[in-house]
Design an enzyme around this catalytic site. Structure first.
Site, PDB file in Angstrom:
ATOM      1  N   THR A  29      -2.492  -6.004  -6.633  1.00  8.57           N
ATOM      2  CA  THR A  29      -2.689  -7.340  -7.187  1.00  8.57           C
ATOM      3  C   THR A  29      -2.979  -7.222  -8.681  1.00  8.57           C
ATOM      4  O   THR A  29      -3.803  -6.411  -9.093  1.00  8.57           O
ATOM      5  CB  THR A  29      -3.883  -8.000  -6.451  1.00  8.57           C
ATOM      6  N   HIS A 178       0.679  -7.328   4.978  1.00  5.75           N
ATOM      7  CA  HIS A 178      -0.619  -6.762   4.601  1.00  5.75           C
ATOM      8  C   HIS A 178      -1.566  -6.890   5.794  1.00  5.75           C
ATOM      9  O   HIS A 178      -2.172  -7.936   6.016  1.00  5.75           O
ATOM     10  CB  HIS A 178      -1.181  -7.500   3.393  1.00  5.75           C
ATOM     11  N   ASN A 181      -7.331  -3.850   4.636  1.00  6.29           N
ATOM     12  CA  ASN A 181      -8.319  -4.246   3.619  1.00  6.29           C
ATOM     13  C   ASN A 181      -9.079  -5.554   3.869  1.00  6.29           C
ATOM     14  O   ASN A 181      -9.553  -6.195   2.939  1.00  6.29           O
ATOM     15  CB  ASN A 181      -7.661  -4.314   2.233  1.00  6.29           C
ATOM     16  N   TYR A 183      -8.095  -8.547   5.078  1.00 10.39           N
ATOM     17  CA  TYR A 183      -7.457  -9.866   4.927  1.00 10.39           C
ATOM     18  C   TYR A 183      -7.045 -10.406   6.306  1.00 10.39           C
ATOM     19  O   TYR A 183      -7.402  -9.804   7.327  1.00 10.39           O
ATOM     20  CB  TYR A 183      -6.307  -9.778   3.917  1.00 10.39           C
ATOM     21  N   ASN A 238     -14.306  -5.743   2.543  1.00 14.58           N
ATOM     22  CA  ASN A 238     -14.368  -7.191   2.743  1.00 14.58           C
ATOM     23  C   ASN A 238     -15.059  -7.605   4.046  1.00 14.58           C
ATOM     24  O   ASN A 238     -14.632  -8.532   4.734  1.00 14.58           O
ATOM     25  CB  ASN A 238     -12.961  -7.804   2.642  1.00 14.58           C
TER      26      ASN A 238
HETATM   27  C1  LIG Z   1      -5.711  -3.217  -9.231  1.00 15.03           C
HETATM   28  C2  LIG Z   1      -5.524  -2.971  -7.759  1.00 15.03           C
HETATM   29  C3  LIG Z   1      -5.044  -3.987  -6.956  1.00 15.03           C
HETATM   30  C4  LIG Z   1      -4.818  -3.772  -5.589  1.00 15.03           C
HETATM   31  N1  LIG Z   1      -4.237  -4.755  -4.834  1.00 15.03           N
HETATM   32  C5  LIG Z   1      -3.821  -4.477  -3.566  1.00 15.03           C
HETATM   33  C6  LIG Z   1      -3.010  -5.402  -2.857  1.00 15.03           C
HETATM   34  O1  LIG Z   1      -2.615  -6.472  -3.351  1.00 15.03           O
HETATM   35  N2  LIG Z   1      -2.634  -5.063  -1.599  1.00 15.03           N
HETATM   36  C7  LIG Z   1      -3.014  -3.868  -1.010  1.00 15.03           C
HETATM   37  O2  LIG Z   1      -2.636  -3.602   0.138  1.00 15.03           O
HETATM   38  N3  LIG Z   1      -3.778  -2.982  -1.678  1.00 15.03           N
HETATM   39  C8  LIG Z   1      -4.151  -3.233  -2.940  1.00 15.03           C
HETATM   40  N4  LIG Z   1      -4.834  -2.284  -3.657  1.00 15.03           N
HETATM   41  C9  LIG Z   1      -5.111  -0.973  -3.052  1.00 15.03           C
HETATM   42  C10 LIG Z   1      -4.016   0.038  -3.449  1.00 15.03           C
HETATM   43  O3  LIG Z   1      -2.771  -0.297  -2.853  1.00 15.03           O
HETATM   44  C11 LIG Z   1      -4.389   1.468  -3.031  1.00 15.03           C
HETATM   45  O4  LIG Z   1      -4.545   1.506  -1.647  1.00 15.03           O
HETATM   46  C12 LIG Z   1      -5.678   1.934  -3.717  1.00 15.03           C
HETATM   47  O5  LIG Z   1      -5.618   1.708  -5.113  1.00 15.03           O
HETATM   48  C13 LIG Z   1      -5.972   3.416  -3.456  1.00 15.03           C
HETATM   49  O6  LIG Z   1      -4.917   4.234  -3.913  1.00 15.03           O
HETATM   50  P1  LIG Z   1      -4.977   4.996  -5.330  1.00 15.03           P
HETATM   51  O7  LIG Z   1      -6.226   5.822  -5.352  1.00 15.03           O
HETATM   52  O8  LIG Z   1      -3.727   5.818  -5.393  1.00 15.03           O
HETATM   53  O9  LIG Z   1      -5.007   3.936  -6.409  1.00 15.03           O
HETATM   54  C14 LIG Z   1      -5.113  -2.502  -5.020  1.00 15.03           C
HETATM   55  C15 LIG Z   1      -5.638  -1.493  -5.832  1.00 15.03           C
HETATM   56  C16 LIG Z   1      -5.823  -1.714  -7.192  1.00 15.03           C
HETATM   57  C17 LIG Z   1      -6.324  -0.577  -8.050  1.00 15.03           C
END
Ligand SMILES: Cc1cc2nc3c(=O)[nH]c(=O)nc-3n(C[C@H](O)[C@H](O)[C@H](O)COP(=O)(O)O)c2cc1C
Length: 361
Positions: A29, A178, A181, A183, A238
């Site tokens: 997001t 999705h 997390n 939702y 959440n």
């Molecule tokens: C800025 C940001 C926004 C995120 N938004 C979503 C999202 O919209 N949907 C989702 O499933 N996960 C979302 N996540 C989780 C990421 O998909 C991912 O699972 C998480 O960042 C851990 O992986 P990483 O350590 O490689 O960043 C978001 C993470 C970040 C950093």
């Protein structure tokens, strides 16, 4: 380049598509959409910059106006949304990648200050998550949601189906539900968020019903080979608590979903290695694994060990438009700037520096 990471650069068939490599941009997001949910002007450039990964999963995108939880998130249920997403999908395809739109219904993780309609959030049950959320007016408690009627649950399944069709009309290669997390989909799964007495609450089978119906409806609408789901077994994000029966619930859910022949399951993994191994065995199609905070030197190791077919990275891809080139050349990665994750314009979005042309050689 190590042998381990080399395997990440081999092609793989995922549902209907053959991806050039096994690295995936995790959904993120960014809260930069227009007021009406149309992707912002810079979205096409942002995603196109990152198109060296084999698959891009977009930011969470609401399938209906009730599905919105956060400020300035995009939707995919109007003709204007479709036109906006079309620019994004074309830019990604022109740059050689594939794109699944992540369909995110926030459920109770919504605040009236964040939506155009300002209505109370909807959820399986009228139980607040006990958390806070950012709104246009600052950090606020997430209010108690309204419980959906059985008829409204069925309508929500239909909304997902409608939005999936819209995603395909917008040129997406598929849709990722999705289910992670905390939702809406996971709210149905978790007994501390779902105390319903109809066929969507109670037993494991009943709590899994919504996820399975959404996946089945989308698969029927656009093809199972363009339908995928993200799950985060055991995640407490959440306000979710799946309790001791969580692993049993996921073994049932994954086995049922696998029967649908979906393109992939995307696991955001938070700890239970035994369950992850079970999911790997139960799931017959492609498995994408995301381990939050995975350091660079471990990239590719789950593919090499056979635990995953693809690996997803979030913050590292956000900060490195040329993530794949940096892995291939051993170049250092840019650090992600957390302050510009949500909202704003080009800064921290499309202005992360790429390696210069010489380093690519
Ligand atoms: C800025 C940001 C926004 C995120 N938004 C979503 C999202 O919209 N949907 C989702 O499933 N996960 C979302 N996540 C989780 C990421 O998909 C991912 O699972 C998480 O960042 C851990 O992986 P990483 O350590 O490689 O960043 C978001 C993470 C970040 C950093």
């Amino acid at each position: 380049m190590s042998i381990t990471i080399k395997q990440s650069f081999t092609p793989i068939r995922v549902g209907r598509h053959t991806l050039p490599n096994r690295l995936v941009m995790a959904p993120m997001t960014r809260s930069r959409a227009e007021f009406d949910g149309t992707p912002g002007d810079l979205a096409a450039e942002y995603y196109a910059q990152r198109a060296s990964v084999g698959l891009i999963v977009t930011e969470g995108t609401q399938p209906s106006d009730d599905g919105q939880g956060y400020l300035a998130t995009p939707g995919i249920y109007t003709s204007k949304h479709i036109a906006g997403w079309k620019k994004v999908t074309e830019a990604v395809h022109d740059n050689g990648s594939h794109i699944f739109i992540q369909m995110m219904h926030a459920g109770r993780m919504s605040h009236p200050d964040n939506t155009v309609h300002h209505r109370q959030g909807v959820a399986p049950s009228a139980i607040a998550p006990g958390t806070q959320t950012f709104t246009a007016t600052g950090l606020r408690d997430v209010p108690t949601p309204r419980a959906l009627t059985t008829e409204e649950v069925r309508q929500t399944v239909a909304d997902f189906r409608f939005a999936a069709r819209a995603a395909i009309l917008a040129g997406a290669d598929g849709v990722e539900i999705h289910g992670a997390n905390g939702y809406l989909v996971q709210q149905f799964l978790a007994s501390n968020a779902n105390t319903r007495r109809d066929e969507y609450g109670g037993s494991i089978e009943n709590r899994a019903r919504f996820a399975i119906e959404v996946a089945a409806a989308i698969a029927e609408e656009i093809g199972a080979d363009r339908t995928a789901i993200r799950l985060s077994p055991g995640s407490a994000l959440n306000g979710i608590d799946e309790g001791v029966e969580g692993p049993a619930l996921y073994r049932y859910l994954v086995a049922e979903l696998s029967k649908l022949g979906l393109a992939y399951v995307h696991i955001m993994h938070s700890g239970n290695e035994q369950l992850l191994g079970d999911i790997r065995k139960l799931w017959k199609q492609a498995l994408i694994l995301n381990r939050p905070g995975r350091p660079r030197d471990q990239i590719g190791s789950d593919i090499a060990s056979g635990l995953a077919d693809l690996e997803a990275y979030g913050a590292m891809v956000l900060a490195n438009p040329d993530f794949v080139a940096r892995l291939k050349t051993g170049a250092p990665m840019n650090e992600a700037d957390r302050g510009s994750f949500f909202g704003g314009t080009a800064q921290g979005y499309t202005d992360y520096p790429a390696l210069n042309a010489v380093s690519f050689a």
